[in-house]
Scaffold this motif. Structure first.
Motif, PDB file in Angstrom:
ATOM      1  N   GLN A  32       0.830  -1.205   0.000  1.00 28.36           N
ATOM      2  CA  GLN A  32       0.000   0.000   0.000  1.00 28.36           C
ATOM      3  C   GLN A  32       0.864   1.255   0.000  1.00 28.36           C
ATOM      4  O   GLN A  32       0.537   2.240  -0.658  1.00 28.36           O
ATOM      5  CB  GLN A  32      -0.941  -0.020   1.207  1.00 28.36           C
ATOM      6  CG  GLN A  32      -2.023  -1.063   1.072  1.00 28.36           C
ATOM      7  CD  GLN A  32      -2.844  -1.246   2.340  1.00 28.36           C
ATOM      8  OE1 GLN A  32      -2.420  -0.871   3.428  1.00 28.36           O
ATOM      9  NE2 GLN A  32      -4.013  -1.846   2.192  1.00 28.36           N
ATOM     10  N   LYS A  33       1.976   1.198   0.726  1.00 32.38           N
ATOM     11  CA  LYS A  33       2.886   2.344   0.758  1.00 32.38           C
ATOM     12  C   LYS A  33       3.461   2.603  -0.631  1.00 32.38           C
ATOM     13  O   LYS A  33       3.661   3.755  -1.036  1.00 32.38           O
ATOM     14  CB  LYS A  33       4.011   2.072   1.753  1.00 32.38           C
ATOM     15  CG  LYS A  33       4.917   3.251   1.993  1.00 32.38           C
ATOM     16  CD  LYS A  33       5.999   2.890   2.983  1.00 32.38           C
ATOM     17  CE  LYS A  33       5.631   3.466   4.322  1.00 32.38           C
ATOM     18  NZ  LYS A  33       6.713   3.330   5.316  1.00 32.38           N
ATOM     19  N   LEU A  34       3.715   1.515  -1.365  1.00 34.32           N
ATOM     20  CA  LEU A  34       4.226   1.640  -2.733  1.00 34.32           C
ATOM     21  C   LEU A  34       3.114   1.886  -3.751  1.00 34.32           C
ATOM     22  O   LEU A  34       3.373   1.980  -4.946  1.00 34.32           O
ATOM     23  CB  LEU A  34       5.002   0.374  -3.114  1.00 34.32           C
ATOM     24  CG  LEU A  34       6.276   0.120  -2.319  1.00 34.32           C
ATOM     25  CD1 LEU A  34       6.837  -1.254  -2.639  1.00 34.32           C
ATOM     26  CD2 LEU A  34       7.303   1.205  -2.600  1.00 34.32           C
ATOM     27  N   LYS A  35       1.884   1.945  -3.255  1.00 30.25           N
ATOM     28  CA  LYS A  35       0.698   2.195  -4.083  1.00 30.25           C
ATOM     29  C   LYS A  35       0.524   1.146  -5.179  1.00 30.25           C
ATOM     30  O   LYS A  35       0.177   1.460  -6.317  1.00 30.25           O
ATOM     31  CB  LYS A  35       0.726   3.608  -4.662  1.00 30.25           C
ATOM     32  CG  LYS A  35       0.728   4.660  -3.577  1.00 30.25           C
ATOM     33  CD  LYS A  35       0.700   6.051  -4.125  1.00 30.25           C
ATOM     34  CE  LYS A  35       0.680   7.010  -2.936  1.00 30.25           C
ATOM     35  NZ  LYS A  35       0.719   8.380  -3.300  1.00 30.25           N
ATOM     36  N   PRO A  37      -1.371  -2.012  -6.936  1.00 30.19           N
ATOM     37  CA  PRO A  37      -2.773  -2.433  -7.026  1.00 30.19           C
ATOM     38  C   PRO A  37      -3.031  -3.607  -6.078  1.00 30.19           C
ATOM     39  O   PRO A  37      -2.139  -4.414  -5.798  1.00 30.19           O
ATOM     40  CB  PRO A  37      -2.935  -2.886  -8.479  1.00 30.19           C
ATOM     41  CG  PRO A  37      -1.717  -2.422  -9.195  1.00 30.19           C
ATOM     42  CD  PRO A  37      -0.659  -2.167  -8.186  1.00 30.19           C
ATOM     43  N   GLN A  38      -4.269  -3.695  -5.577  1.00 26.10           N
ATOM     44  CA  GLN A  38      -4.631  -4.753  -4.629  1.00 26.10           C
ATOM     45  C   GLN A  38      -4.349  -6.146  -5.201  1.00 26.10           C
ATOM     46  O   GLN A  38      -3.891  -7.030  -4.492  1.00 26.10           O
ATOM     47  CB  GLN A  38      -6.109  -4.614  -4.224  1.00 26.10           C
ATOM     48  CG  GLN A  38      -6.533  -5.580  -3.136  1.00 26.10           C
ATOM     49  CD  GLN A  38      -5.798  -5.366  -1.814  1.00 26.10           C
ATOM     50  OE1 GLN A  38      -5.435  -4.250  -1.472  1.00 26.10           O
ATOM     51  NE2 GLN A  38      -5.569  -6.438  -1.085  1.00 26.10           N
TER      52      GLN A  38
END
Length: 71
Positions: A32-35, A37-38
């Motif tokens: 999530q920090k690296l953005k 995708p899920q």
């Protein structure tokens, strides 16, 4: 060397489960920090070698607990 007791096995499962959960949380947080995708995060979780090894060990311990409980 004596076989581990049922309580020892259960304690080990609890500790390894807690470690597995922390590791999963760390992987998700980093993704999530690296953005990412899920879907990519989920793929990373499913392919993570340490998580795979933990799952295998936990399955083996669960089987050992079941067999100890039946005797």
């Amino acid at each position: 060397m004596a076989d581990p007791s049922l309580d020892d096995l259960k304690a080990t499962v609890e500790e390894l489960s807690a470690y597995r959960d922390r590791l999963k949380d760390d992987v998700v947080a980093m993704g999530q920090k690296l953005k990412l995708p899920q879907k990519r995060i989920e793929l990373t979780l499913s392919e993570h070698p340490e998580l795979q090894r933990l799952e295998a060990v936990l399955a083996q311990l669960d089987e050992q607990i079941r067999s100890e409980s039946n005797t």
